[in-house]
Design an enzyme around this catalytic site. Structure first.
Site, PDB file in Angstrom:
ATOM      1  N   SER A 222     -16.593  76.901 130.295  1.00  0.00           N
ATOM      2  CA  SER A 222     -16.507  75.998 131.439  1.00  0.00           C
ATOM      3  C   SER A 222     -15.193  75.207 131.410  1.00  0.00           C
ATOM      4  CB  SER A 222     -17.724  75.074 131.448  1.00  0.00           C
ATOM      5  OG  SER A 222     -17.797  74.337 132.637  1.00  0.00           O
ATOM      6  N   ASP A 389     -23.430  82.082 139.293  1.00  0.00           N
ATOM      7  CA  ASP A 389     -22.792  80.829 138.882  1.00  0.00           C
ATOM      8  C   ASP A 389     -22.099  80.194 140.085  1.00  0.00           C
ATOM      9  OD1 ASP A 389     -21.466  78.744 137.721  1.00  0.00           O
ATOM     10  OD2 ASP A 389     -20.662  79.898 136.048  1.00  0.00           O
ATOM     11  N   HIS A 415     -24.363  79.272 135.116  1.00  0.00           N
ATOM     12  CA  HIS A 415     -23.301  78.694 134.292  1.00  0.00           C
ATOM     13  C   HIS A 415     -23.712  78.528 132.830  1.00  0.00           C
ATOM     14  CE1 HIS A 415     -19.313  76.869 134.501  1.00  0.00           C
ATOM     15  NE2 HIS A 415     -19.730  75.879 133.725  1.00  0.00           N
TER      16      HIS A 415
END
Length: 467
Positions: A222, A389, A415
């Site tokens: 991320s 996602d 995610h």
């Protein structure tokens, strides 16, 4: 009639977001005061109920299921990464990195060696892998898997890699500065720019010097990928120190949030956000609520928030894994860092922090914050992203990165699934290992791993792998 500039600058969604945000802050403060007064008695009651419930369930389950529950509870209750790794038979070595702007970052080296023997008396010269966490996280997110087979970090250690876990300034393990206290506003005056300018390159230099290597592999999750993209783009020489960037659930310019009202709020003028949340740490009372609320209730609240903000269902993560993961999910960062992400969402481009805080369309003709020159990155990039996602705009990402980027899609993944799903061992770890084998000669004790050799030889995905 007198015209008020403030009235003209905001849209109705922004007014609603401003009102709701102000109401939320006041309500949260009052609720925190009330909860603090009853914390000692009610908090103990909650925890005793949860322990009794786990014991009852353990008696009704098979032995293997009972072991999983006990392991989940142990990881959930672990105070730090050292305790979490010890549960699985791994050890942690702490290292302190001083950045050029005088923050002290605590990073972790993971090994199966006993404490005091990791890398001593001389570095083992193993291939180095450096893993970096995402937004509002710390290094613990890499090692909180209930099933150790789903833990990428432990698997890398088992395969013979020298594994390091980074931490951003301001989080649980990196709240020290040589000139400021963590209670000072100046301590929290940082954004993604500072991660890219100092934290990432200074950490990499320390790891390479300590390990005796000249290159390492960077694995980011991320925001950890965004920090790497930014750092590589503004530090050309850093490209010579990273042999490959493996980006899990990569982030550059998310489209926005699922909830329209909240999306309008976070894209509003930064001055409004600073007014509501201050200029230090974002939601400093979150840790209190996590310790106060019963784990199941905290899990339900956080799951609801993730659903409303990002439209994530977390269906690929088991209930026990979610309880454990959410217990170690949150760590502090600055309000300025979140404002930076909101600016990126608003502009739909991966730009540096806008210090002038203009942000409205009528200023774009005269001024824009500089874009990170990510097309200049020379390090080979490998993206692994989820088809479900909501934070990954893969086409925008490919347009912003060099043409040689390789990417793999996991259709059903959201995610957080990239590090916590029950099928990480099937869908994430194999492509990461294949990528590493393309870079390094396999360590001696991996030569007998028949299945991995067959996957590499035939270039096929594991059975039932939807990528």
């Amino acid at each position: 009639m007198i015209q008020l500039p403030f009235i003209q600058r905001l849209k109705w969604e922004e007014y609603m977001a401003l009102f709701l945000g102000f109401f939320f802050v006041i309500f949260e403060k009052l609720l925190s005061c009330l909860a603090f007064m009853i914390h000692n008695t009610l908090g103990l009651f909650y925890r005793s109920v949860v322990r009794n419930e786990i014991k009852k369930r353990s008696k009704k389950r098979s032995r293997s299921r009972s072991v999983s529950l006990q392991r989940a509870k142990a990881i959930h209750d672990a105070a730090d990464i050292r305790e979490m790794c010890k549960i699985s038979g791994y050890y942690v070595e702490d290292h302190l990195v001083r950045t050029e702007d005088d923050y002290i970052l605590c990073i972790h080296r993971i090994s199966k060696d006993s404490p005091g023997r990791i890398g001593s008396p001389h570095p083992k010269k193993l291939p180095v892998v450096y893993c970096h966490h995402g937004l509002l996280m710390n290094s613990e997110v890499w090692v909180c898997n209930v099933d150790p087979r789903n833990c990428l970090v432990f698997d890398l250690v088992n395969k013979g890699y020298d594994v390091w876990l980074g931490n951003n300034r301001g989080n649980k393990y990196s709240r020290q500065h040589l000139r400021f206290d963590s209670t000072d506003k100046e301590f929290w005056d940082f954004s993604i720019d500072d991660f890219a300018q100092y934290d990432i390159p200074d950490t990499i230099d320390y790891i390479l010097k300590t390990s005796g290597q000249t290159k390492l592999t960077y694995i980011g999750f991320s925001q950890g990928t965004a920090q790497a993209f930014a750092s590589l783009s503004i530090h050309p020489l850093l490209n010579d120190k990273i042999n490959s960037l493996i980006a899990l659930a990569p982030a550059i310019s998310p489209k926005g949030l699922h909830n329209r009202v909240v999306d309008a709020f976070v894209k509003a003028r930064p001055s409004i956000l600073f007014f509501l949340f201050g200029r230090k740490s974002i939601l400093p009372s979150a840790g209190f609520w996590q310790s106060f609320l019963a784990p199941k209730f905290f899990d339900a609240v956080l799951a609801y928030c993730l659903s409303q903000l990002f439209n994530w269902s977390c269906q690929n993560i088991s209930s026990y894994q979610r309880l454990v993961s959410f217990a170690h999910l949150y760590s502090y960062t600055s309000v300025k860092c979140l404002v930076h992400w909101f600016q990126i969402m608003r502009s739909a481009e991966f730009r540096m922090y806008d210090n002038d805080q203009l942000g409205h369309d009528y200023f774009l003709k005269y001024y824009k914050a500089a874009k990170f020159p990510t097309n200049n990155i020379r390090t080979p990039i490998y993206l692994i992203w989820g088809g479900s996602d909501s934070l990954v705009d893969i086409q925008a990402m490919l347009n912003a990165l060099p043409a040689e980027v390789e990417h793999v899609k996991v259709d059903s993944y959201e995610h957080l699934d990239m590090i916590w799903a029950d099928t990480v061992k099937d869908y994430v770890i194999p492509p990461v290992l294949r990528r590493l084998r393309d870079i390094h000669h396999p360590p001696e004790h991996e030569e007998n791993d028949k299945e991995n050799r067959e996957i590499q030889k035939n270039h096929i995905a594991p059975r039932n792998k939807p990528i």
